[in-house]
Write an enzyme that holds these catalytic residues in place. Structure first.
Site, PDB file in Angstrom:
ATOM      1  N   LYS A   1       8.129 -18.044   7.528  1.00 50.01           N
ATOM      2  CA  LYS A   1       9.187 -18.335   8.493  1.00 50.01           C
ATOM      3  C   LYS A   1       8.619 -19.407   9.390  1.00 50.01           C
ATOM      4  CE  LYS A   1      11.671 -15.038  10.159  1.00 50.01           C
ATOM      5  NZ  LYS A   1      12.898 -15.194   9.372  1.00 50.01           N
TER       6      LYS A   1
ATOM      7  N   MET B   1       6.185 -20.344  20.403  1.00 51.92           N
ATOM      8  CA  MET B   1       7.505 -20.753  19.879  1.00 51.92           C
ATOM      9  C   MET B   1       8.388 -21.367  20.967  1.00 51.92           C
ATOM     10  SD  MET B   1       8.249 -17.458  17.422  1.00 51.92           S
ATOM     11  CE  MET B   1       7.548 -16.192  18.465  1.00 51.92           C
TER      12      MET B   1
ATOM     13  N   ASP C   1       2.684 -15.952   5.197  1.00 55.12           N
ATOM     14  CA  ASP C   1       3.462 -16.846   6.057  1.00 55.12           C
ATOM     15  C   ASP C   1       3.164 -18.304   5.763  1.00 55.12           C
ATOM     16  OD1 ASP C   1       4.405 -14.699   7.433  1.00 55.12           O
ATOM     17  OD2 ASP C   1       3.388 -15.144   9.320  1.00 55.12           O
TER      18      ASP C   1
HETATM   19  N1  SAH Z   1       1.304 -13.553  15.382  1.00 51.51           N
HETATM   20  C1  SAH Z   1       0.998 -14.919  15.787  1.00 51.51           C
HETATM   21  C2  SAH Z   1       2.172 -15.589  16.455  1.00 51.51           C
HETATM   22  C3  SAH Z   1       3.350 -15.781  15.536  1.00 51.51           C
HETATM   23  S1  SAH Z   1       4.664 -16.604  16.294  1.00 51.51           S
HETATM   24  C4  SAH Z   1      -0.235 -14.915  16.688  1.00 51.51           C
HETATM   25  O1  SAH Z   1      -0.681 -13.855  17.137  1.00 51.51           O
HETATM   26  O2  SAH Z   1      -0.772 -15.991  16.930  1.00 51.51           O
HETATM   27  C5  SAH Z   1       4.373 -18.282  15.794  1.00 51.51           C
HETATM   28  C6  SAH Z   1       3.909 -19.094  16.972  1.00 51.51           C
HETATM   29  O3  SAH Z   1       2.521 -18.930  17.167  1.00 51.51           O
HETATM   30  C7  SAH Z   1       4.102 -20.589  16.816  1.00 51.51           C
HETATM   31  O4  SAH Z   1       5.419 -20.981  17.113  1.00 51.51           O
HETATM   32  C8  SAH Z   1       3.124 -21.104  17.850  1.00 51.51           C
HETATM   33  O5  SAH Z   1       3.646 -20.971  19.152  1.00 51.51           O
HETATM   34  C9  SAH Z   1       1.978 -20.116  17.713  1.00 51.51           C
HETATM   35  N2  SAH Z   1       0.916 -20.601  16.822  1.00 51.51           N
HETATM   36  C10 SAH Z   1       0.513 -20.087  15.658  1.00 51.51           C
HETATM   37  N3  SAH Z   1      -0.551 -20.754  15.157  1.00 51.51           N
HETATM   38  C11 SAH Z   1      -0.829 -21.736  16.046  1.00 51.51           C
HETATM   39  C12 SAH Z   1      -1.809 -22.763  16.116  1.00 51.51           C
HETATM   40  N4  SAH Z   1      -2.737 -22.928  15.175  1.00 51.51           N
HETATM   41  N5  SAH Z   1      -1.800 -23.596  17.187  1.00 51.51           N
HETATM   42  C13 SAH Z   1      -0.886 -23.451  18.161  1.00 51.51           C
HETATM   43  N6  SAH Z   1       0.063 -22.501  18.145  1.00 51.51           N
HETATM   44  C14 SAH Z   1       0.100 -21.645  17.109  1.00 51.51           C
END
Ligand code: SAH
Length: 266
Positions: free
Chosen positions: A72, A185, A50
């Site tokens: 994405k 998101m 990703d």
């Molecule tokens: N599978 C991932 C989530 C994927 S959806 C998980 O468990 O964390 C992608 C969303 O994750 C982003 O839009 C944001 O809301 C969040 N996200 C991912 N990395 C982040 C980070 N370092 N800081 C804040 N939000 C994060």
């Protein structure tokens, strides 16, 4: 290396040709990887990753491993989900040993569940390895406990970006629960979501936070209220990705943050 650590890293399943392993890469800081993830990466022949994955994590794959970007990212052109799953299936059918590296935990938003379902339907052998999920870790990084006795008995993890063919989430129902809401998101739709939560009865003065790029050197924390969080986030031009937290637990930060050790203390 410590003997027990070495034994842990050397134990566990072997990535066989034709298998796809979905591996959680955590929210950003490479030291939040699980040992399972480190072990899996070391066995990769191909890594499909990703946008949110730190380059230092990719470096844990063997130098000769092929790296395929399948990112994405909200608001930017990205490969269609179907193309990604088809690619995974094609690589597996070609007998490659495939690691599908996903931000956070593979089974928390971010389509890992769909990818696993597609692999299962195609008869591709797969495993899924946990990752630290951004929602909970972003709170922790901001000194916000996800639960506090006397304040909440549950935490709602929700997406602000439901699938296009699904109805709008029932924000009023979430407001009525009176439990903290942690949104993935959600920054782009924050004006709409905050308004819908208030229309559903959540008090405008409910503490709210946006934690952007949690656990990375670019981490930003914005503290506000439900009524003002959308405007404040827009004015602050926060970076992405970001987690939004809404609920009384956010207020605990005020007492905790001053006592916490600085990020880069030796
Ligand atoms: N599978 C991932 C989530 C994927 S959806 C998980 O468990 O964390 C992608 C969303 O994750 C982003 O839009 C944001 O809301 C969040 N996200 C991912 N990395 C982040 C980070 N370092 N800081 C804040 N939000 C994060």
């Amino acid at each position: 290396m410590n003997k027990s650590l070495k034994a842990i890293l050397e134990a566990g399943p072997r990535l066989a040709p034709g298998e796809v392993w979905l591996v959680g890469a955590g929210p950003g800081d490479p030291s939040l990887l699980t040992l399972q993830a480190v072990r899996a990466l070391a066995q990769a022949e191909v890594v499909v990753h990703d946008a949110l994955v730190d380059p230092r994590v990719l470096d844990l794959a063997p130098a000769g491993a092929e790296r395929i970007f399948a990112g994405k990212r909200g608001g930017r052109p990205s490969p269609a989900q179907r193309d990604i799953t088809e690619k995974l299936i094609a690589l597996a059918k070609a007998g490659r040993r495939v690691i599908r590296l996903k931000g956070g935990d593979p089974f928390v938003f971010g389509r890992g569940g769909e990818e696993a379902l597609a692999l299962a339907a195609a008869g591709v052998p797969f495993r899924v390895f946990a990752g630290v999920t951004a929602g909970l870790t972003a709170l922790l990084s901001a000194q916000i406990p996800a639960t506090l006795r006397g304040i909440n008995h549950a935490v709602v993890l929700a997406t602000g970006h439901p699938a296009p063919d699904r109805p709008e989430p029932d924000w009023a129902a979430m407001a009525r629960l009176g439990q903290p809401i942690v949104l993935y998101m959600a920054v782009r739709r924050l004006p709409h979501i905050a308004a819908a939560l208030m229309a559903g009865g959540l008090a405008p003065e409910t503490p709210a936070a946006v934690i952007a790029a949690a656990t990375t050197p670019d981490q930003q924390i914005l503290i506000s209220t439900l009524a003002t969080i959308a405007d404040d986030a827009a004015a602050a031009a926060l970076t992405t990705p970001a987690i939004v937290a809404i609920g009384d637990v956010v207020a605990a930060r005020e007492a905790l943050a001053p006592g916490a050790c600085a990020e880069h203390d030796a």
